[in-house]
Write an enzyme that holds these catalytic residues in place. Structure first.
Site, short mmCIF file in Angstrom:
data_model
loop_
_atom_site.label_atom_id
_atom_site.label_comp_id
_atom_site.label_asym_id
_atom_site.label_seq_id
_atom_site.Cartn_x
_atom_site.Cartn_y
_atom_site.Cartn_z
CG ASP A 137 65.89 -58.13 -61.50
OD1 ASP A 137 65.28 -58.20 -60.44
OD2 ASP A 137 65.32 -58.25 -62.61
CD GLU A 140 63.50 -54.54 -67.49
OE1 GLU A 140 62.71 -54.87 -66.61
OE2 GLU A 140 64.67 -54.95 -67.54
CG ASP A 205 59.31 -60.22 -62.54
OD1 ASP A 205 60.20 -61.07 -62.46
OD2 ASP A 205 59.48 -59.03 -62.21
CG HIS A 270 61.17 -65.80 -57.65
ND1 HIS A 270 60.69 -65.11 -56.55
CD2 HIS A 270 62.05 -64.96 -58.26
CE1 HIS A 270 61.25 -63.93 -56.50
NE2 HIS A 270 62.09 -63.80 -57.52
#
Length: 282
Positions: A137, A140, A205, A270
């Site tokens: 994960d 960035e 996401d 998820h």
């Protein structure tokens, strides 16, 4: 086809001293064995941040997740312990406020820190305990204000290169252990050079709806763009992830998303950031 169940089993973070979580001890293998009764394959969640304290484990207050912690130092050639975090201009560790805790930024431009993360976190505390894959994960979020990197470059310059370093660290661990093609990690961040080292991409996401600005429609565009950029293996969170301001996932959104995901290389669900408020398949 190998099915991977995403379990938040081993979060490679450490709780800070202000955490309300209860620390406990035990061997990492015990966690995998406990969870393995429900899943033949286990994946975990990892990230480019490690938290500041050096405990072994912590457990969420609800007892739902046992979290593995690793000591965030390495020993130099002189036998001295040194931190793996990037620092501020004054020499103190740069900490990122995650809302519930503070995290240090592992400095991948420091060869020793890079080797520490690759060997201590990925190899020892993921591969060696039987983890079949993980969500690599973040990547960035490299801060650009008062961060000092080991290689002396400005974080403004390194920012877009950071996801490639993060991908390469994971890739090198698999290659050196002969696990390429057997273990998979998936990433959301990317930059020039990531293509070579990213075993699987995911779209990030998305909002839990049909909207064209951040919902189901956007993952189709994202997959096409990723493919044109050299990342042909990509997927998304079935049903989306982000639920904010009363926007919640419906059964229809989930089912339509699953139908679309059937045409992507990987199908993965998820729970989202607010599981209790959103439709779940279980």
């Amino acid at each position: 086809m190998k099915l991977l169940k995403l379990l938040f089993v081993v979060l490679l973070f450490a709780c800070n001293d202000d955490s309300k979580d209860t620390p406990t001890t035990g061997e990492p293998k015990q966690i995998v064995v406990e969870m393995d009764a429900a899943a033949s394959n286990v994946t975990d969640v990892s990230g480019t941040y490690t938290l500041e304290a050096n405990k072994e484990y912590c457990v969420r207050e609800d007892g739902k997740y046992k979290i593995l912690l690793v000591k965030s130092v390495y020993t130099d050639k002189e036998g001295k312990e040194k931190g793996v975090f990037a620092t501020k201009a004054d020499g103190s560790e740069y900490l990122v406020d995650f809302g519930e805790f503070y995290c240090g930024v592992v400095d991948f431009t420091n060869p020793e820190a890079y080797e520490w993360y690759k060997n201590e976190v990925v190899k020892k505390h993921s591969l060696d305990i039987g983890i079949d894959g993980w969500m690599a994960d973040f990547g960035e979020y490299l801060p650009t204000d008062d961060l000092i990197l080991h290689n002396g470059k400005s974080p403004m310059i390194e920012h877009n290169h950071w996801p490639a370093l993060w991908a390469k660290c994971n890739y090198d661990a698999l290659k050196e252990t002969g696990k390429l093609g057997e273990v998979v990690y998936f990433m959301r961040a990317g930059g020039t050079g990531s293509q070579k080292y990213c075993t699987l991409l995911w779209a990030g996401d998305q909002s839990v709806d049909f909207t064209i600005h951040d919902g189901l429609a956007t993952v189709i565009c994202a997959a096409l763009s990723a493919g044109m950029s050299g990342c042909g293996l990509t997927h998304s969170d079935i049903g989306g992830y982000t639920s904010l301001f009363g926007n919640t996932r419906t059964k229809e959104v989930f089912l339509r998303w699953a139908e679309m995901a059937a045409f992507t290389p990987v199908m993965r669900t998820h729970e989202g950031n607010r599981p209790e408020e959103n439709f779940q398949y279980y």
